[in-house]
Design a protein around this motif. Structure first.
Motif, mmCIF file in Angstrom:
data_model
loop_
_atom_site.group_PDB
_atom_site.id
_atom_site.type_symbol
_atom_site.label_atom_id
_atom_site.label_comp_id
_atom_site.label_asym_id
_atom_site.label_seq_id
_atom_site.Cartn_x
_atom_site.Cartn_y
_atom_site.Cartn_z
ATOM 1 N N HIS A 190 0.841 -1.217 0.000
ATOM 2 C CA HIS A 190 0.000 0.000 0.000
ATOM 3 C C HIS A 190 0.869 1.259 0.000
ATOM 4 C CE1 HIS A 190 -3.450 2.560 0.562
ATOM 5 N NE2 HIS A 190 -2.884 3.122 1.609
ATOM 6 N N HIS A 220 1.539 5.429 -2.004
ATOM 7 C CA HIS A 220 1.144 6.532 -2.901
ATOM 8 C C HIS A 220 2.460 7.231 -3.235
ATOM 9 C CE1 HIS A 220 -2.871 5.831 -1.205
ATOM 10 N NE2 HIS A 220 -2.299 5.882 -0.022
ATOM 11 N N HIS A 225 -9.012 2.247 0.475
ATOM 12 C CA HIS A 225 -8.856 2.584 1.896
ATOM 13 C C HIS A 225 -10.162 2.269 2.622
ATOM 14 C CE1 HIS A 225 -5.869 5.488 0.122
ATOM 15 N NE2 HIS A 225 -5.168 5.080 1.148
HETATM 16 ZN ZN ZN Z 1 -3.114 5.221 1.816
#
Ligand code: ZN
Length: 422
Positions: free
Chosen positions: A61, A63, A207
């Motif tokens: 996970h 970004h 999420h």
């Molecule tokens: Zn996140």
């Protein structure tokens, strides 16, 4: 490529064997043989008698470009962090900044032994370019959100179709995911439409259940807790990857297990933003497949999976009051073999004949992993004491890091460029 005399190989095979003094033969991008006294008639022979070899770590996970926001926000809970610091900072992004941010994140991931990551963000074209330049492997989605606005729903679905096309034509190691941003920013309509377009059974990354406020708002808006709502919409199945899953009722844990949904534990970000503690031991007891993620460097603040493993283990011990939970082997599984199942990449996560050659070398004489008194002690040191600085990284049979030096990226140039851009 023939790797000779590897001092230790943590295979992560079914028996979780740790082999000593073995050779690994790699042909093209696959591990074709692991054994003793293997031969190969060419120059590409790597001496590994002072190396510990592990499967490439998988960060489930992330970004990536949000590394540009590292250090800009402290002392805020998630909702404040997002609304007061992150969203305003995101408004100042452009394609060039995102490209270099994504490159910086690949530098950090490679240097700390991550070979594959599951990423969710916008600006996918430049992120694809950055990942392919680095040579890393990734699963990529674009974090759809319609904020309950029907006009946006249509736009977001078009965005997904464009992303899938871009990824399908990329020549690197990126595979697509369908990413939904969050239970509070995705309408029932958007979620239902996404189920319909997922003919290829791609991973669906979202999420979920990160804060108490999120749960309360779901109950107010939809009359249900987040997992119960997603279950009713029909999106929970073996493709679903819920990141965070901090606030779960016992009923929701059973739903996740029954639907074979996957969960990504994100302990450091949950601690920093004061979200709460994911019920990892309960989820594992119910048989839920659990992986591990760093989240963005804006919430962590690093992408070092060795540190993430240590924190994941310690957090469960202190929160359950049981020192026996989340032992080193269970913890290591989260970042390797469980992650490969979570991302539907069954050829990754272990070092076995027929698997893809994503390997990481650690210097056996690294200060932070010594003394190595036994095989089980080695795994313990890997989780609790090693600082994460690996010496070599191979992805798809090619070196991305060799003797601590990047082979595909110019570290100085990337860091200097970011300094100029920000
Ligand atoms: Zn996140």
């Amino acid at each position: 490529m023939l790797i000779k005399n590897a001092r230790f190989v943590l295979t992560q095979n079914r028996k979780r064997e740790i082999l000593e003094n073995v050779d690994i033969l790699i042909s093209n991008n696959k591990i074709t043989k692991i054994g003793r006294k293997l031969q190969k008639n060419d120059d590409c022979i790597i001496n590994a008698d002072k190396k510990i070899i592990i499967p490439g770590l998988i960060n489930s996970h992330t970004h990536s470009p949000m590394i540009l926001f590292r250090g800009i926000s402290n002392g805020r809970n998630l909702h404040e962090w997002l609304n007061k610091d992150i969203i305003p900072a995101e408004k100042k992004l452009n394609k060039e900044k995102v490209y270099y941010g994504a490159l910086l994140s690949t530098l950090e991931k490679i240097s700390t032994g991550t070979t594959t990551f599951n990423d969710m963000y916008s600006y996918n074209k430049v992120i694809i370019k950055a990942i392919n330049k680095s040579g890393m492997r990734a699963v990529l989605g674009c974090g759809l959100k319609d904020e309950n606005n029907p006009e946006k729903t249509v736009k977001e679905l078009k965005k997904t179709k464009r992303l899938l096309k871009n990824i399908k034509t990329n020549k690197g190691l990126i595979t697509p995911a369908l990413s939904l941003h969050w239970t509070l920013t995705c309408s029932d309509k958007l979620i239902s439409c996404l189920i319909e377009i997922n003919e290829d059974k791609l991973p669906v990354h979202m999420h979920v259940a990160e804060t108490v406020l999120e749960v309360k708002k779901n109950i107010k808006m939809y009359g249900k807790r987040p997992i119960e709502r997603l279950n009713q919409l029909g999106i929970l199945n073996e493709n679903f990857i819920g990141a965070h899953c901090v606030h779960l009722s016992d009923k929701e844990i059973k739903i996740l297990a029954k639907t074979k949904s996957k969960v990504v534990h994100v302990p450091t970000a949950n601690m920093k933003l004061a979200d709460g503690v994911c019920p990892v031991t309960k989820l594992l007891k119910e048989g839920v497949c659990l992986a591990l993620g760093s989240d963005s460097a804006a919430a962590n603040d690093n992408l070092n999976m060795f540190e993430e493993m240590k924190i994941a283990s310690l957090l469960q011990k202190i929160s359950t009051g049981k020192a026996s939970v989340m032992d080193p082997q269970t913890t290591f599984d989260l970042a390797t073999i469980n992650a490969s199942k979570t991302l539907k990449m069954n050829k990754l996560g272990s070092l076995e004949e027929g698997k893809i050659a994503d390997l990481v070398f650690i210097d056996k004489n690294d200060i932070t992993i010594n003394p190595i008194l036994s095989k089980s002690g080695l795994l313990s040191n890997l989780i609790y004491s090693f600082d994460g600085r690996v010496s070599d990284v191979i992805v798809n049979g090619k070196f991305l890091l060799k003797d601590y030096k990047f082979t595909t990226l110019n570290k100085e140039k990337i860091i200097e460029k970011i300094g100029d851009l920000l």
